[in-house]
Design a protein around this motif. Structure first.
Motif, PDB file in Angstrom:
ATOM      1  N   UNK A 113      38.624  35.610 -49.876  1.00 60.48           N
ATOM      2  CA  UNK A 113      39.408  34.507 -49.342  1.00 60.48           C
ATOM      3  C   UNK A 113      38.818  33.172 -49.779  1.00 60.48           C
ATOM      4  N   UNK A 114      37.490  33.108 -49.771  1.00 64.29           N
ATOM      5  CA  UNK A 114      36.829  31.866 -50.172  1.00 64.29           C
ATOM      6  C   UNK A 114      37.068  31.558 -51.635  1.00 64.29           C
ATOM      7  N   UNK A 115      37.154  32.637 -52.458  1.00 64.45           N
ATOM      8  CA  UNK A 115      37.269  32.465 -53.896  1.00 64.45           C
ATOM      9  C   UNK A 115      38.714  32.492 -54.386  1.00 64.45           C
ATOM     10  N   UNK A 116      39.717  32.613 -53.486  1.00 61.62           N
ATOM     11  CA  UNK A 116      41.093  32.728 -53.944  1.00 61.62           C
ATOM     12  C   UNK A 116      41.512  31.491 -54.729  1.00 61.62           C
ATOM     13  N   UNK A 117      42.460  31.669 -55.658  1.00 61.94           N
ATOM     14  CA  UNK A 117      42.875  30.584 -56.545  1.00 61.94           C
ATOM     15  C   UNK A 117      44.067  29.834 -55.966  1.00 61.94           C
ATOM     16  N   UNK A 118      44.002  28.539 -55.994  1.00 68.29           N
ATOM     17  CA  UNK A 118      45.102  27.669 -55.601  1.00 68.29           C
ATOM     18  C   UNK A 118      44.780  26.264 -56.098  1.00 68.29           C
ATOM     19  N   UNK A 119      45.758  25.401 -56.062  1.00 69.44           N
ATOM     20  CA  UNK A 119      45.559  24.029 -56.522  1.00 69.44           C
ATOM     21  C   UNK A 119      44.682  23.280 -55.525  1.00 69.44           C
ATOM     22  N   UNK A 120      43.771  22.506 -56.035  1.00 69.53           N
ATOM     23  CA  UNK A 120      42.855  21.756 -55.177  1.00 69.53           C
ATOM     24  C   UNK A 120      43.585  20.694 -54.363  1.00 69.53           C
ATOM     25  N   UNK A 121      43.219  20.598 -53.119  1.00 70.18           N
ATOM     26  CA  UNK A 121      43.688  19.484 -52.305  1.00 70.18           C
ATOM     27  C   UNK A 121      42.807  18.270 -52.608  1.00 70.18           C
ATOM     28  N   UNK A 122      43.245  17.055 -52.248  1.00 72.50           N
ATOM     29  CA  UNK A 122      42.383  15.882 -52.443  1.00 72.50           C
ATOM     30  C   UNK A 122      41.016  16.037 -51.779  1.00 72.50           C
ATOM     31  N   UNK A 123      40.972  16.673 -50.603  1.00 74.02           N
ATOM     32  CA  UNK A 123      39.701  16.855 -49.908  1.00 74.02           C
ATOM     33  C   UNK A 123      38.783  17.789 -50.692  1.00 74.02           C
ATOM     34  N   UNK A 124      39.351  18.844 -51.275  1.00 75.98           N
ATOM     35  CA  UNK A 124      38.540  19.780 -52.053  1.00 75.98           C
ATOM     36  C   UNK A 124      38.087  19.160 -53.369  1.00 75.98           C
ATOM     37  N   UNK A 163      36.190  10.595 -54.108  1.00 75.11           N
ATOM     38  CA  UNK A 163      35.213  11.214 -53.216  1.00 75.11           C
ATOM     39  C   UNK A 163      35.497  10.920 -51.744  1.00 75.11           C
ATOM     40  N   UNK A 164      36.438  10.025 -51.481  1.00 71.40           N
ATOM     41  CA  UNK A 164      36.888   9.770 -50.114  1.00 71.40           C
ATOM     42  C   UNK A 164      38.153  10.568 -49.795  1.00 71.40           C
TER      43      UNK A 164
END
Length: 231
Positions: free
Chosen positions: A6-17, A51-52
């Protein structure tokens, strides 16, 4: 699906990530926000916004990917395997094994550089950013001069060294005029040459002279533990 999967699953990064990964990749390399901005061609305010966790354009994500030397510059805009804490920790440990982190000390005078050259066995001197032709040549001339002096320093009288101090100072002043400043660090090592299994390690002092954009000098920098040394 396991917790790790679950931690390594692939998806598009959110701004926070994207914010977290940008900061992690930057800090692993011991870069300041200013250095990342310079290497990516972005301004510091843009890096701060990323980074914010503020939204970043496709061009911004590509510029950051280039700075981190990803082969795929769209890596931050595609489905991405989010690394676990364990993966990040392992990457950090690998980086620390392969690199030495050194405190960056200001290098501002010709006398200071001459004394450092006298005390060193070898050096690794290079710019930490892409310089223009004039600055690149000025830095190369500085390095050539202090290396030549290091090789024959014991031939100079104490009064004769003042000429060396002045010449090195002129090179440093030329770089400052071109908005380039210098930092230095020293590292004690034990060298053992290949091909002689019985040879005892030889103590040596490595001098690092690194060029940074004026006003963007870091408090420390990382350098490979082996390779690229200049005798």
């Amino acid at each position: 699906m396991t917790t790790e999967e679950k931690t390594q699953q692939s998806r598009v990064l959110t701004p926070a990530e994207l914010a977290v990964l940008t900061r992690v990749f930057r800090e692993m390399r011991h870069w300041s926000q200013e250095q990342l901005a310079d290497l990516s061609g972005l301004n510091v305010r843009t890096i701060q916004r990323v980074e914010q966790a503020m939204p970043a354009s496709l061009d911004t994500r590509r510029a950051i990917a280039r700075a981190f030397e990803f082969e795929d510059i769209d890596v931050f805009s595609k489905p991405f395997s989010i690394p676990s804490d364990e993966t990040i920790k392992a990457a950090k440990e690998k980086f620390d094994r392969e690199n030495a982190t050194l405190a960056a000390q200001p290098l501002t005078s010709g006398r200071q550089l001459a004394k450092l050259a006298e005390a060193s066995t070898m050096d690794l001197s290079e710019p930490a950013f892409e310089m223009g032709r004039e600055a690149e040549q000025a830095f190369a001339e500085l390095v050539d001069y202090f290396r030549e002096y290091r090789d024959c320093a014991d031939m100079y009288s104490e009064s004769g060294k003042f000429e060396i101090y002045d010449a090195l100072q002129a090179h440093i002043d030329d770089l400052l005029r071109l908005q380039v400043s210098l930092c230095h660090a020293e590292r004690k090592v034990q060298l053992k040459f290949d091909g002689d299994a019985e040879a005892k390690p030889m103590p040596a002092t490595i001098l690092y002279v690194v060029a940074f954009p004026l006003g963007q000098e870091p408090s420390e920098f990382a350098t490979p533990r082996t390779g690229g040394l200049k005798l």
